[in-house]
Design a protein around this motif. Sequence first.
Motif, PDB file in Angstrom:
ATOM      1  N   GLU A  62       0.828  -1.211   0.000  1.00  0.00           N
ATOM      2  CA  GLU A  62       0.000   0.000   0.000  1.00  0.00           C
ATOM      3  C   GLU A  62       0.862   1.261   0.000  1.00  0.00           C
ATOM      4  O   GLU A  62       1.736   1.419   0.838  1.00  0.00           O
ATOM      5  CB  GLU A  62      -0.893  -0.030   1.242  1.00  0.00           C
ATOM      6  N   LYS A  63       0.619   2.139  -0.964  1.00  0.00           N
ATOM      7  CA  LYS A  63       1.404   3.365  -1.081  1.00  0.00           C
ATOM      8  C   LYS A  63       0.784   4.511  -0.300  1.00  0.00           C
ATOM      9  O   LYS A  63       1.480   5.458   0.078  1.00  0.00           O
ATOM     10  CB  LYS A  63       1.509   3.755  -2.562  1.00  0.00           C
ATOM     11  N   GLU A  64      -0.514   4.470  -0.053  1.00  0.00           N
ATOM     12  CA  GLU A  64      -1.218   5.537   0.661  1.00  0.00           C
ATOM     13  C   GLU A  64      -2.247   4.899   1.582  1.00  0.00           C
ATOM     14  O   GLU A  64      -3.117   4.152   1.128  1.00  0.00           O
ATOM     15  CB  GLU A  64      -1.908   6.470  -0.340  1.00  0.00           C
ATOM     16  N   THR A  65      -2.151   5.172   2.889  1.00  0.00           N
ATOM     17  CA  THR A  65      -3.031   4.514   3.862  1.00  0.00           C
ATOM     18  C   THR A  65      -4.359   5.225   4.050  1.00  0.00           C
ATOM     19  O   THR A  65      -5.344   4.595   4.434  1.00  0.00           O
ATOM     20  CB  THR A  65      -2.334   4.411   5.230  1.00  0.00           C
ATOM     21  N   SER A  66      -4.416   6.515   3.772  1.00  0.00           N
ATOM     22  CA  SER A  66      -5.662   7.255   3.976  1.00  0.00           C
ATOM     23  C   SER A  66      -6.654   6.951   2.863  1.00  0.00           C
ATOM     24  O   SER A  66      -6.287   6.828   1.693  1.00  0.00           O
ATOM     25  CB  SER A  66      -5.384   8.757   4.025  1.00  0.00           C
TER      26      SER A  66
ATOM     27  N   ARG B  40      -5.025  12.103   0.369  1.00  0.00           N
ATOM     28  CA  ARG B  40      -4.268  11.113  -0.392  1.00  0.00           C
ATOM     29  C   ARG B  40      -3.234  11.738  -1.324  1.00  0.00           C
ATOM     30  O   ARG B  40      -3.433  12.830  -1.867  1.00  0.00           O
ATOM     31  CB  ARG B  40      -5.220  10.229  -1.217  1.00  0.00           C
ATOM     32  N   ASP B  41      -2.149  10.991  -1.534  1.00  0.00           N
ATOM     33  CA  ASP B  41      -1.105  11.388  -2.480  1.00  0.00           C
ATOM     34  C   ASP B  41      -1.559  10.981  -3.884  1.00  0.00           C
ATOM     35  O   ASP B  41      -1.844   9.798  -4.128  1.00  0.00           O
ATOM     36  CB  ASP B  41       0.195  10.682  -2.125  1.00  0.00           C
TER      37      ASP B  41
ATOM     38  N   ALA C  36      -0.454   7.807  -5.759  1.00  0.00           N
ATOM     39  CA  ALA C  36      -0.958   6.481  -5.408  1.00  0.00           C
ATOM     40  C   ALA C  36      -2.198   6.110  -6.218  1.00  0.00           C
ATOM     41  O   ALA C  36      -2.819   5.075  -5.962  1.00  0.00           O
ATOM     42  CB  ALA C  36      -1.284   6.414  -3.916  1.00  0.00           C
TER      43      ALA C  36
END
Length: 279
Positions: free
Chosen positions: A40-44, A50-51, A54
């Motif tokens: 996972e590159k972004e957890t939100s 978020r980025d 991702a």
Amino acid sequence: MDTHGFPPGYFVIRSVATNRLLDVKSDYVEDGTEVLLWPEKETSLVESFRDPDANNQVFFIDPSGALCSRASGHAIDVEDGRLVLRHRRPISYPYPNAYSHPLPKFQYNAQTGEITIHFSHDPTYPLSSPPSSPGTSMLRNRTSDLGLEIPAAAGNWRNKTHFLVSQPLRKPRTIIDDASEMITTAIVSPINFFSSAFGGKSAAKPEEVFDGNIDLKEEEVVEEERGEEGEVDNSPELERRVRVIGIPNGSEGELGDKALKRRKWMVSSLRRVNARTGT
């Protein structure tokens, strides 16, 4: 609109077996780019947090029912059992063929966690040819026009359920692994070990009975026949692959826990607001 079991809007797809997300490899946009599993590159899940980098791990269902990548907008297709990014292509004859065909539809069952793929045609294209072979295409069209018998195997895909599964990846064997196995063998059965070391005969191992030098690649292993050893997933590599497998209806036996997990997926919607603060 029918979202085929997926939530409306954008979402991420997580493999239960590997805890990795479905990911368009390296965020490429080229036709045929493989879709695999990556950490996972972004957890939100909140859009504003978020980025954007991702977005290659974010998907949606378009109005035609195709699964699509948010990053590029391109749909997901199945090619040789792999998921790939697919640009829309012009119709070419005989239709459908490997180059030009209707996109498959992905169905998510939130109760079982399974993702199934539904085709409107045989995904192996047994009677079609690439657009670059017009002579062969005309011959096959003519064969159809004459009402000649079509091989029974060409319709077998209709009697199968196609599942999306994750693939375990085992770390390569090393010299230390081989030495450890030899020492273990010597401890467990010292008589056989020393007799073979000094030229005596020993009982052949099952894998030594056939000397055909068969070495199946990871993607060639029959998913339902991996066995306990084949389910080991201890590679340090970050990447894992996914496969689409077709199981004949009514022929499936009881699956082990690990095999079941490799079929399970968690789909999570992206939100516009924070669930805790409402912002």
